[in-house]
Design an enzyme around this catalytic site. Structure first.
Site, mmCIF file in Angstrom:
data_model
loop_
_atom_site.group_PDB
_atom_site.id
_atom_site.type_symbol
_atom_site.label_atom_id
_atom_site.label_comp_id
_atom_site.label_asym_id
_atom_site.label_seq_id
_atom_site.Cartn_x
_atom_site.Cartn_y
_atom_site.Cartn_z
ATOM 1 N N ARG A 1 0.826 -1.216 0.000
ATOM 2 C CA ARG A 1 0.000 0.000 0.000
ATOM 3 C C ARG A 1 0.860 1.266 0.000
ATOM 4 N NH1 ARG A 1 -1.877 1.561 4.385
ATOM 5 N NH2 ARG A 1 -2.442 -0.484 5.235
ATOM 6 N N TYR B 1 -17.712 14.690 -16.299
ATOM 7 C CA TYR B 1 -18.076 13.278 -16.168
ATOM 8 C C TYR B 1 -19.124 13.112 -15.058
ATOM 9 C CZ TYR B 1 -17.364 8.262 -15.436
ATOM 10 O OH TYR B 1 -17.534 6.920 -15.297
ATOM 11 N N ASP C 1 -9.270 17.640 -15.831
ATOM 12 C CA ASP C 1 -9.501 16.254 -16.235
ATOM 13 C C ASP C 1 -9.278 16.214 -17.741
ATOM 14 O OD1 ASP C 1 -10.537 13.814 -17.099
ATOM 15 O OD2 ASP C 1 -12.034 13.736 -15.501
ATOM 16 N N LYS D 1 -9.410 4.658 -19.722
ATOM 17 C CA LYS D 1 -9.821 5.014 -21.063
ATOM 18 C C LYS D 1 -8.629 4.903 -22.024
ATOM 19 C CE LYS D 1 -13.522 5.730 -18.664
ATOM 20 N NZ LYS D 1 -13.901 7.028 -18.105
#
Ligand SMILES: *Cc1c(COP(=O)(O)O)cnc(C)c1O
Length: 386
Positions: free
Chosen positions: A61, A114, A179, A204
């Site tokens: 992590r 989005y 973004d 994407k």
């Protein structure tokens, strides 16, 4: 410093000769052996404090070398010092909001964006009060506790372009997050225009093959440190196998984007002349100021468009049901063409008035154009529109 395409092929692979490997080592360790407790303690402090790497990764992590390779490569493509990768684009946006929370409780947001980003911001669930404004209203709506300005360009799903330089100027000392998922670093590098954070849903185009969910934030080393601390504390980390796939997509990023963009230009022009289509949203068809903005901040109009069919929801549903080469599905940026209905799917949670104001009507379909042959895509659209 090489040109973009050479960097895309070689970034994050610089040590392969020394390691005598030709593909990135995939390290799936969750924990790492500790040889020296004091070295381990110092490494723990460094990583939880937001450093990119330390003598011992300690625990997955905190650090993973396969993820770090993909991060280094993406930072080079965006022209930033650092990149921090997360389990998804939404985890990446959440991390920025949580990191900025320390600087104030107010965020200015330009719609459209989005649907889930809109939902996350509007809900205030990260402890920041979102105020939705136009780009022109940013300067007059800044408050002493404004911690962030969020824009998306090209915006989802109407492909509106926002002037990044103008927003950065209006925001003054407040950091701007762009973004840039729709543009990719092939078409636009917002950090070079002054943006503090460049966010991608790497699910994407960066991944590009529809088989990895990932998100990245590209920024300076100083801004990356709190983002890594948030990741270590909240656990929204990218799995190394996903990072491996993400890294593997990068060498072909430019080839994919350019091939899909060439197809998109053909389809947009033809759709604009089709009698069943009332409107086409594509930056490449824009005139006047929008065309000037495209030329000044992007290297091409991209691979996404939206178009409105006459007959509203029912007509749009028929087109989605009729396509054969294209896949009716949400998401975008894959090698194959995807078509979806923003009002009914990706932008379902957006406030109805905001939807209407953004042009997200019931007849609107969004097309993420892939790299198939353009003529087969056009034939498919023609039969679906008939
Ligand atoms: C998909 C998408 C997101 C969210 O990313 P996930 O990887 O699905 O969490 C954010 N912004 C844009 C523009 C997107 O297309």
């Amino acid at each position: 410093m090489h040109r973009f395409q050479t960097t895309a092929v070689h970034a994050g692979r610089e040590d392969f000769g020394q390691l005598c490997v030709h593909a990135p080592p995939l390290d799936l360790s969750t924990t790492y052996p500790i040889n020296d407790l004091d070295v381990a303690g110092a490494s723990f402090d460094a990583l939880i404090g937001g450093q990119h790497a330390a003598a011992n990764p300690i625990y997955a992590r905190l650090h993973n070398p396969t993820v770090a390779r993909a991060e280094d490569a993406i930072a080079k493509l965006e022209g930033t010092e650092a990149c921090v990768a997360y389990a998804s684009g939404m985890a990446a946006l959440t991390a920025v909001l949580l990191a900025r929370r320390a600087h104030g409780g107010h965020v200015l947001v330009v719609r459209p964006l989005y649907g889930t980003s809109d939902h996350l911001l509007a809900s205030g669930m990260c402890g920041l009060e979102a105020e939705f404004v136009t780009a022109a209203e940013i300067a007059s709506h800044l408050r002493a506790d404004t911690a962030l300005v969020v824009i998306e360009t090209p915006a989802n799903p109407t492909l509106d372009l926002v002037d990044i330089r103008a927003v950065v100027a209006a925001a003054g000392s407040v950091p701007v997050l762009v973004d840039s998922t729709f543009a990719t670093p092939v078409l636009q590098q917002p950090a070079l225009l002054g943006a503090t954070y460049v966010l991608h849903s790497a699910t994407k185009f960066l991944g590009g093959h529809g088989d990895v969910i990932a998100g990245v934030v590209c920024c300076s080393d100083a801004d990356a440190a709190p983002l890594r601390t948030v990741r270590a504390a909240t656990g929204g980390l990218l799995h190394p196998l996903a990072a491996y796939l993400l890294h593997r997509g990068l060498p072909t990023l430019k080839l994919r984007v350019e091939a899909a963009q060439a197809n998109a230009q053909v389809l947009a022009r033809r759709l604009a002349d089709h009698p069943a289509v009332s409107k086409v949203f594509y930056p490449g068809l824009a005139q006047g100021a929008a065309a000037q903005l495209l030329a000044s901040q992007m290297r091409g109009p991209g691979c996404l468009m939206a178009f409105e069919v006459k007959g509203g929801h029912a007509a749009a549903a028929k087109v989605m049901a009729a396509v054969k080469v294209m896949t009716a599905a949400v998401s975008l940026g894959s090698v194959d063409t995807l078509i979806q209905h923003p009002a009914g799917l990706t932008h379902r949670m957006v406030d109805p008035a905001a939807k209407a104001a953004s042009g997200i009507t019931d007849g609107l379909l969004r097309l993420s154009v892939g790299i198939e042959d353009a003529e087969d895509l056009w034939d498919d659209l023609l039969q679906a529109l008939a």
